[in-house]
Design a protein around this motif. Sequence first.
Motif, PDB file in Angstrom:
ATOM      1  N   VAL A 110       0.831  -1.210   0.000  1.00  0.00           N
ATOM      2  CA  VAL A 110       0.000   0.000   0.000  1.00  0.00           C
ATOM      3  C   VAL A 110       0.873   1.272   0.000  1.00  0.00           C
ATOM      4  O   VAL A 110       0.445   2.319  -0.460  1.00  0.00           O
ATOM      5  N   TYR A 137       3.217  -9.971   6.782  1.00  0.00           N
ATOM      6  CA  TYR A 137       3.300  -8.703   6.049  1.00  0.00           C
ATOM      7  C   TYR A 137       2.539  -7.647   6.840  1.00  0.00           C
ATOM      8  O   TYR A 137       1.341  -7.775   7.072  1.00  0.00           O
ATOM      9  N   MET A 138       3.247  -6.631   7.283  1.00  0.00           N
ATOM     10  CA  MET A 138       2.621  -5.489   7.967  1.00  0.00           C
ATOM     11  C   MET A 138       2.196  -4.520   6.877  1.00  0.00           C
ATOM     12  O   MET A 138       3.035  -3.865   6.255  1.00  0.00           O
TER      13      MET A 138
HETATM   14  N1  GLU Z   1       4.973  -1.855   6.403  1.00  0.00           N
HETATM   15  C1  GLU Z   1       5.799  -2.399   5.365  1.00  0.00           C
HETATM   16  C2  GLU Z   1       7.255  -2.199   5.719  1.00  0.00           C
HETATM   17  O1  GLU Z   1       7.701  -1.140   6.015  1.00  0.00           O
HETATM   18  C3  GLU Z   1       5.505  -1.886   3.969  1.00  0.00           C
HETATM   19  C4  GLU Z   1       4.043  -1.972   3.603  1.00  0.00           C
HETATM   20  C5  GLU Z   1       3.672  -1.442   2.249  1.00  0.00           C
HETATM   21  O2  GLU Z   1       4.543  -1.344   1.382  1.00  0.00           O
HETATM   22  O3  GLU Z   1       2.502  -1.099   2.077  1.00  0.00           O
HETATM   23  O4  GLU Z   1       7.948  -3.148   5.696  1.00  0.00           O
END
Ligand code: GLU
Length: 315
Positions: free
Chosen positions: A31, A186-187
């Motif tokens: 995202v 996956y965050m």
């Molecule tokens: N939260 C993720 C990170 O920093 C990236 C998420 C995304 O690219 O939407 O690893």
Amino acid sequence: MLKKTLLAAILSSSIYATEFITIGTGGVTGVYYPTGGAICKMMNKTQKETHIKCTVESTGGSVYNIKTIQADELDFGIAQSDIVYQAVHGEGKFKDKPFKDLKVVMSIHPELLTLAVRKDSNIKKFADLKGKIINIGNPGSGNEATVKLLFKTSNELNITDIKPEQLKSSECPNALKDKKIDGYFYMVGHPTANFKDAANSVDIDLISLKDVPAAQKLVKEKSYYEWGTIPANMYKGVKHDTVTFGVKAVLVTSSKESEKAVYTMTKAILDNFEDFKKLHPAYKNLTKEDLLKGFDHSLLHPGALKAFKEAGLIK
Ligand code: GLU
């Protein structure tokens, strides 16, 4: 001779009149990448008047973005609120070099630490990850940092109890289908193209982390972690709600960034908020007030502060 100098002056002034800024994001199916695109789209609407051109770069994610801004090699970046906190306070990956000049522009969408597994992997809960090949996030991602922290906090499972992989997030759906991995963390904001890709190519399940003591401890102890729900049927074949914890995606820069660029960027989002929200389904429930959540307001860049004050969102 004079003519030549004059011509050079005119040429250089027209070249230098445009300020180019780049936003570091994440993997192309996440995202952050479309978010960078959405921000630039709003900002570039006024390019003729502001002479600022915004472009986007796909990167390794939060840690990479912040470190690259810290090294003066990137203007803006999107990063998880836990990593922003750690960078400012010299924790985690920033233990040796805190980023005192980090400034926040605004926060954007919520992200949830999502554990996706192949349905035939026999993984029903966190503890079942034992012995499985699990992608924990590529080096430089915020994802990797948060997943490692979860395992470090856990008494039931060490990271050495799993077989950790470090593929890029965009490679995970195929790796899952080809059985190179059994699952991946996956965050990320929801919905995302990444899990749609996975769910459309192999039967997947999403695993709730709400009963995991380590997750409960993190949410209890760290103000930047919060519970959230990925609703049933958001992804093909996942018929139940998935409760897990997450953060906010935060747009950051350095105190060295010009007030004009940061002000223009913030104002562009605030002035075109309804149009901005249409650019990605992960912004569905976003309000203008949400843009100020998930970080310490003392970190706001003066350009952002000015725009938020003008919009009446900060007194
Ligand atoms: N939260 C993720 C990170 O920093 C990236 C998420 C995304 O690219 O939407 O690893």
